[in-house]
Design a protein around this motif. Structure first.
Motif, PDB file in Angstrom:
ATOM      1  N   TYR A 280     127.979  59.803  77.107  1.00 47.64           N
ATOM      2  CA  TYR A 280     126.895  60.280  76.221  1.00 47.64           C
ATOM      3  C   TYR A 280     127.552  61.398  75.477  1.00 47.64           C
ATOM      4  O   TYR A 280     127.738  62.339  75.934  1.00 47.64           O
ATOM      5  CB  TYR A 280     125.445  60.381  76.933  1.00 47.64           C
ATOM      6  CG  TYR A 280     124.682  60.837  75.994  1.00 47.64           C
ATOM      7  CD1 TYR A 280     123.845  59.881  75.253  1.00 47.64           C
ATOM      8  CD2 TYR A 280     124.213  62.054  75.775  1.00 47.64           C
ATOM      9  CE1 TYR A 280     122.923  60.216  74.354  1.00 47.64           C
ATOM     10  CE2 TYR A 280     123.337  62.691  74.939  1.00 47.64           C
ATOM     11  CZ  TYR A 280     122.586  61.579  74.355  1.00 47.64           C
ATOM     12  OH  TYR A 280     121.355  61.963  73.421  1.00 47.64           O
ATOM     13  N   PHE A 281     127.995  61.330  74.447  1.00 47.52           N
ATOM     14  CA  PHE A 281     128.827  62.112  73.695  1.00 47.52           C
ATOM     15  C   PHE A 281     128.291  63.073  72.795  1.00 47.52           C
ATOM     16  O   PHE A 281     128.681  63.391  71.496  1.00 47.52           O
ATOM     17  CB  PHE A 281     130.167  61.813  72.963  1.00 47.52           C
ATOM     18  CG  PHE A 281     131.123  60.924  74.028  1.00 47.52           C
ATOM     19  CD1 PHE A 281     131.699  61.562  74.849  1.00 47.52           C
ATOM     20  CD2 PHE A 281     131.225  59.490  74.058  1.00 47.52           C
ATOM     21  CE1 PHE A 281     132.308  60.962  76.040  1.00 47.52           C
ATOM     22  CE2 PHE A 281     132.089  58.933  74.926  1.00 47.52           C
ATOM     23  CZ  PHE A 281     132.798  59.658  75.946  1.00 47.52           C
ATOM     24  N   LYS A 282     127.111  63.472  72.953  1.00 49.42           N
ATOM     25  CA  LYS A 282     126.461  64.647  72.353  1.00 49.42           C
ATOM     26  C   LYS A 282     126.559  65.882  73.121  1.00 49.42           C
ATOM     27  O   LYS A 282     126.370  65.841  74.643  1.00 49.42           O
ATOM     28  CB  LYS A 282     125.095  64.245  72.033  1.00 49.42           C
ATOM     29  CG  LYS A 282     124.940  63.230  71.111  1.00 49.42           C
ATOM     30  CD  LYS A 282     123.573  63.110  70.570  1.00 49.42           C
ATOM     31  CE  LYS A 282     123.447  62.006  69.333  1.00 49.42           C
ATOM     32  NZ  LYS A 282     122.135  61.572  69.240  1.00 49.42           N
ATOM     33  N   THR A 283     126.532  67.102  72.584  1.00 44.59           N
ATOM     34  CA  THR A 283     126.591  68.346  73.171  1.00 44.59           C
ATOM     35  C   THR A 283     125.032  68.540  73.493  1.00 44.59           C
ATOM     36  O   THR A 283     124.071  68.133  73.009  1.00 44.59           O
ATOM     37  CB  THR A 283     127.207  69.397  72.262  1.00 44.59           C
ATOM     38  OG1 THR A 283     126.338  69.808  71.397  1.00 44.59           O
ATOM     39  CG2 THR A 283     128.535  69.335  72.039  1.00 44.59           C
ATOM     40  N   ARG A 284     124.563  69.564  74.338  1.00 39.00           N
ATOM     41  CA  ARG A 284     123.460  69.841  74.740  1.00 39.00           C
ATOM     42  C   ARG A 284     122.541  70.601  73.448  1.00 39.00           C
ATOM     43  O   ARG A 284     121.637  70.235  73.468  1.00 39.00           O
ATOM     44  CB  ARG A 284     123.312  70.862  75.805  1.00 39.00           C
ATOM     45  CG  ARG A 284     124.143  70.100  77.337  1.00 39.00           C
ATOM     46  CD  ARG A 284     124.280  71.187  78.205  1.00 39.00           C
ATOM     47  NE  ARG A 284     124.957  70.619  79.263  1.00 39.00           N
ATOM     48  CZ  ARG A 284     125.180  71.384  80.601  1.00 39.00           C
ATOM     49  NH1 ARG A 284     125.004  72.483  80.682  1.00 39.00           N
ATOM     50  NH2 ARG A 284     125.853  70.744  81.479  1.00 39.00           N
ATOM     51  N   ILE A 285     123.401  71.085  72.704  1.00 40.00           N
ATOM     52  CA  ILE A 285     122.943  71.953  71.666  1.00 40.00           C
ATOM     53  C   ILE A 285     122.701  70.886  70.705  1.00 40.00           C
ATOM     54  O   ILE A 285     121.339  71.027  70.013  1.00 40.00           O
ATOM     55  CB  ILE A 285     123.528  72.980  70.843  1.00 40.00           C
ATOM     56  CG1 ILE A 285     122.794  73.999  70.013  1.00 40.00           C
ATOM     57  CG2 ILE A 285     124.817  72.615  70.476  1.00 40.00           C
ATOM     58  CD1 ILE A 285     121.700  74.777  70.758  1.00 40.00           C
ATOM     59  N   GLN A 286     123.346  69.928  70.459  1.00 37.53           N
ATOM     60  CA  GLN A 286     123.018  68.724  69.292  1.00 37.53           C
ATOM     61  C   GLN A 286     121.688  68.113  69.830  1.00 37.53           C
ATOM     62  O   GLN A 286     120.838  67.795  69.002  1.00 37.53           O
ATOM     63  CB  GLN A 286     124.073  67.680  69.502  1.00 37.53           C
ATOM     64  CG  GLN A 286     125.396  68.253  68.701  1.00 37.53           C
ATOM     65  CD  GLN A 286     126.465  67.099  68.679  1.00 37.53           C
ATOM     66  OE1 GLN A 286     126.880  66.755  69.905  1.00 37.53           O
ATOM     67  NE2 GLN A 286     127.131  66.872  67.459  1.00 37.53           N
ATOM     68  N   LEU A 287     121.613  67.722  71.191  1.00 40.53           N
ATOM     69  CA  LEU A 287     120.599  67.207  71.728  1.00 40.53           C
ATOM     70  C   LEU A 287     119.420  67.921  71.490  1.00 40.53           C
ATOM     71  O   LEU A 287     118.362  67.418  70.982  1.00 40.53           O
ATOM     72  CB  LEU A 287     120.557  66.511  73.094  1.00 40.53           C
ATOM     73  CG  LEU A 287     119.388  65.787  73.692  1.00 40.53           C
ATOM     74  CD1 LEU A 287     119.125  64.690  73.139  1.00 40.53           C
ATOM     75  CD2 LEU A 287     119.828  65.738  75.368  1.00 40.53           C
TER      76      LEU A 287
END
Length: 168
Positions: free
Chosen positions: A22-29
């Motif tokens: 799952y290649f999203k950063t925490r801030i992106q999510l």
């Protein structure tokens, strides 16, 4: 009225869950979730409700990104989304400062109900007030606390204590 407290510390730049591809950063999510919430709140406006949004970002200290912004039309909605898109992460984690700013915002508001949400991925790493004091003084302060990332990587007990819900 809706108040979002958003952790923008440096650890929010790490991936949500690299083991799950799952290649999203925490801030992106987090930003995606807040934008979805803003769009949902806009649908409430179309049903005749008054909606005000405040966003308090915090890392080493807290910052009122938006305070008492009324969502009246689509332009207001898009303006809020642009502000959320521009959020960047860096620094330490000071949840205490976010609580102080949120208390000030709530004091100024005369809303029927203020719904407070905390979104964080970490442990408190800085601030004048210690974790045990925050747990004692602000138990159930937030309507909802959302832990971002693997639950071994954030202070699950703190989030549960700060939330009026039973689960973080």
């Amino acid at each position: 009225s809706q108040v979002f407290n958003v952790d923008i510390s440096g650890s929010m730049l790490t991936l949500v869950d690299p083991s799950e591809s799952y290649f999203k950063t925490r801030i992106q999510l987090t930003k995606e979730c807040i934008k979805e919430a803003i769009m949902f709140l806009f649908t409430m406006v179309s049903e005749g409700k008054e909606v005000f949004v405040s966003i308090v970002t915090f890392n080493s200290s807290a910052f009122n990104l938006v305070k008492h912004k009324a969502i009246i039309n689509n332009t207001d909605c898009q303006d809020l989304i642009k502000l959320v898109d521009a959020i960047n992460a860096s620094g330490a984690t000071n949840i205490g400062s976010a609580i102080v700013n949120t208390i000030d915002i709530c004091k100024e508001l005369e809303a029927d109900k203020t719904y407070k949400i905390l979104i964080s991925d970490g442990f408190i790493t800085t601030g004048v007030v210690g974790v045990s004091q925050i747990k004692q003084d602000y138990q159930g302060f937030y309507n909802s606390c959302i832990g971002i990332g693997n639950e071994t990587q954030y202070d699950k007990h703190l989030l549960k204590t700060l939330s009026e819900e039973e689960e973080e």
